[in-house]
Write a protein that holds these residues in place. Structure first.
Motif, PDB file in Angstrom:
ATOM      1  N   UNK A  24       0.840  -1.211   0.000  1.00  0.00           N
ATOM      2  CA  UNK A  24       0.000   0.000   0.000  1.00  0.00           C
ATOM      3  C   UNK A  24       0.867   1.250   0.000  1.00  0.00           C
ATOM      4  N   UNK A  25       1.900   1.277   0.845  1.00  0.00           N
ATOM      5  CA  UNK A  25       2.804   2.442   0.896  1.00  0.00           C
ATOM      6  C   UNK A  25       3.516   2.612  -0.445  1.00  0.00           C
ATOM      7  N   UNK A  26       3.948   1.505  -1.043  1.00  0.00           N
ATOM      8  CA  UNK A  26       4.623   1.586  -2.343  1.00  0.00           C
ATOM      9  C   UNK A  26       3.714   2.237  -3.393  1.00  0.00           C
ATOM     10  N   UNK A  27       2.465   1.780  -3.479  1.00  0.00           N
ATOM     11  CA  UNK A  27       1.556   2.321  -4.502  1.00  0.00           C
ATOM     12  C   UNK A  27       1.146   3.759  -4.204  1.00  0.00           C
ATOM     13  N   UNK A  28       1.018   4.128  -2.949  1.00  0.00           N
ATOM     14  CA  UNK A  28       0.734   5.529  -2.614  1.00  0.00           C
ATOM     15  C   UNK A  28       1.921   6.423  -2.994  1.00  0.00           C
ATOM     16  N   UNK A  29       3.128   5.942  -2.741  1.00  0.00           N
ATOM     17  CA  UNK A  29       4.327   6.700  -3.130  1.00  0.00           C
ATOM     18  C   UNK A  29       4.405   6.809  -4.656  1.00  0.00           C
ATOM     19  N   UNK A  30       4.128   5.715  -5.352  1.00  0.00           N
ATOM     20  CA  UNK A  30       4.154   5.748  -6.822  1.00  0.00           C
ATOM     21  C   UNK A  30       3.097   6.710  -7.353  1.00  0.00           C
ATOM     22  N   UNK A  31       1.935   6.731  -6.735  1.00  0.00           N
ATOM     23  CA  UNK A  31       0.872   7.656  -7.133  1.00  0.00           C
ATOM     24  C   UNK A  31       1.308   9.106  -6.906  1.00  0.00           C
ATOM     25  N   UNK A  32       1.926   9.356  -5.753  1.00  0.00           N
ATOM     26  CA  UNK A  32       2.416  10.708  -5.459  1.00  0.00           C
ATOM     27  C   UNK A  32       3.473  11.160  -6.455  1.00  0.00           C
TER      28      UNK A  32
END
Length: 177
Positions: A24-32
């Motif tokens: 989840x943190x990885x995909x939120x960072x990628x989205x950001x």
């Protein structure tokens, strides 16, 4: 050490369940990052194409901006040059200009909103200044025409419009819609 598809599937999802917060943190960072870099990318992309400095197209674009600073329609400059003439003001160039304007007007209903060419102004001393602005001051064999188009049409249609214009200039017997 072979495993079945079902075993591999179960193992993959057990790993995902165990590290779900990392995912989840990885995909939120990628989205950001995507959002941040995407905005920079969009600011660098434009449909407006500026001609290189020192070219005739550059001179024509700047002359147009000087003449029409408050212009809010989509406009295209059509450049005409008569190679074997002393001046661009002749019947052959006039025919090419009128054919181009007719081709632009035949592309889609409502696309062509207006135009200006050397011949769209009546002859006479009061109209000489705007007429002469469409003539090149450097090359007497060159002129521009301006077509104003509706901003309602998507810029993705630009390729289709250019193809249409080229087709009508290469086909000896074009069919105008």
């Amino acid at each position: 050490m072979t495993c079945t598809f079902r075993e591999a599937y179960d193992k993959y999802f057990s790993i995902l369940a165990r590290f779900k917060w990392v995912v989840i943190v990885f995909w939120l960072a990628a989205l950001g990052f995507g959002f941040g870099f995407g905005l920079q990318f969009l600011s660098a992309v434009s449909i407006e194409v500026d001609a290189p400095k020192g070219t005739r197209g550059y001179d024509a674009q700047h002359a147009f901006r000087d003449l029409f600073p408050d212009h809010n329609q989509q406009s295209y400059l059509l450049y005409f040059e008569c190679k074997n003439c002393e001046t661009a003001v002749n019947n052959n160039t006039r025919r090419q200009v009128e054919d181009s304007i007719r081709a632009a007007g035949s592309w889609k209903d409502g696309y062509l909103q207006g135009y200006q060419s050397y011949w769209s102004f009546p002859p006479g001393p009061g109209y000489d200044p705007p007429r002469n602005r469409l003539l090149s001051q450097i090359n007497k064999r060159a002129m521009v025409a301006v077509i104003n188009t509706s901003p309602e049409f998507n810029t993705a249609d630009l390729k289709s419009f250019v193809t249409h214009m080229r087709y009508l200039h290469t086909d000896p017997n074009p069919t105008l819609a």
